[in-house]
Design a protein around this motif. Structure first.
Motif, short mmCIF file in Angstrom:
data_model
loop_
_atom_site.label_atom_id
_atom_site.label_comp_id
_atom_site.label_asym_id
_atom_site.label_seq_id
_atom_site.Cartn_x
_atom_site.Cartn_y
_atom_site.Cartn_z
N ASN A 1 12.90 -6.22 -2.55
CA ASN A 1 12.07 -6.32 -3.95
C ASN A 1 13.08 -5.83 -4.85
O ASN A 1 13.32 -7.04 -5.69
N LEU A 2 14.07 -5.36 -5.17
CA LEU A 2 14.26 -5.20 -6.17
C LEU A 2 15.29 -6.13 -5.98
O LEU A 2 16.39 -6.47 -7.19
N VAL A 3 16.55 -5.60 -4.87
CA VAL A 3 17.74 -6.90 -4.51
C VAL A 3 17.10 -8.10 -4.86
O VAL A 3 17.90 -8.66 -4.97
N THR A 4 16.12 -8.59 -4.16
CA THR A 4 15.69 -9.87 -4.58
C THR A 4 15.96 -10.34 -5.82
O THR A 4 16.06 -12.24 -6.07
N ASN A 5 15.10 -9.20 -6.77
CA ASN A 5 14.76 -9.84 -7.78
C ASN A 5 16.42 -9.58 -8.97
O ASN A 5 16.51 -10.66 -10.00
N PHE A 6 17.42 -8.67 -8.55
CA PHE A 6 18.07 -9.07 -8.81
C PHE A 6 19.68 -10.64 -8.38
O PHE A 6 20.06 -10.58 -9.64
N ALA A 7 19.34 -10.99 -7.47
CA ALA A 7 20.02 -11.88 -6.71
C ALA A 7 19.65 -13.21 -7.42
O ALA A 7 19.21 -14.42 -6.63
N ASP A 8 20.50 -13.25 -8.27
CA ASP A 8 20.11 -15.02 -8.96
C ASP A 8 21.77 -15.47 -9.22
O ASP A 8 22.06 -14.98 -9.12
N GLU A 9 21.46 -16.92 -9.44
CA GLU A 9 22.03 -17.67 -8.91
C GLU A 9 23.23 -17.66 -10.91
O GLU A 9 24.69 -18.09 -10.56
N GLU A 10 23.01 -17.01 -11.74
CA GLU A 10 23.43 -16.95 -12.45
C GLU A 10 24.86 -15.79 -12.60
O GLU A 10 25.65 -15.81 -13.29
#
Length: 176
Positions: A67-76
């Motif tokens: 969940n954390l890595v998915t939340n951190f994985a941002d296109e920005e």
């Protein structure tokens, strides 16, 4: 004391002394074996309890990491320069001390940035395979590096998430 009494006392002492010594040694060995078995049983019970606790918490550990890595994985992240990435990764590592490193890849699997910078490129075959799967569209991957592998300080679990654009195309990968 008459010589007969002394002789009888000496015979009695000489004949009883080995029995006392043998009884003492048998009791000592019996206590030693019993204490060893009791301590072995105690250690086995504690290890069993610790294993059960670890097994019960493992799904939560894996889900939290994903969940954390998915939340951190941002296109920005892919649009930021090195200083901005360092600031963002440093802030995330300090605010939620779950990860010890972040590695960012572009859509071709090329390294964009790693934090801390001394970790360099991913060298484990399992991690490389997980990054490639994420580049092919798998949303999250988890892989473990066992202790004793060259370059590993201990067991390590890596969480890998693909970074998708607004059209749901994979444009990068974040490894934490």
């Amino acid at each position: 004391d008459s010589p007969i009494d002394r002789n009888l006392s000496l015979k009695f002492t000489v004949s009883i002394l080995p029995i006392f010594i043998a009884a003492f040694v048998v009791l000592l060995l019996g206590d030693w074996v019993a204490a060893g078995q009791a301590s072995r049983k105690l250690i086995e019970d504690r290890l069993a309890n610790m294993s059960a606790i670890a097994a019960e918490s493992l799904p939560f550990f894996l889900e939290t990491g994903q969940n954390l890595v998915t939340n951190f994985a941002d296109e920005e992240l892919l649009q930021m320069d090195a200083d901005s990435l360092r600031f963002v990764f440093e802030e995330r590592l300090n605010s939620i001390p779950y990860f010890t490193e972040f590695i960012l890849f572009d859509a071709d699997g090329e390294l964009i940035y790693s934090y801390p910078q001394d970790i360099g490129m991913v060298s484990e075959a399992d991690e490389l395979a997980a990054v490639n799967l994420a580049l092919e569209g798998a949303q999250t991957q988890t892989c473990s590096v066992r202790p004793g592998v060259e370059g590993a300080n201990g067991a390590k679990t890596s969480f890998i998430a693909s970074i998708n654009n607004s059209k749901n195309q994979v444009v990068g990968v974040l490894l934490g």
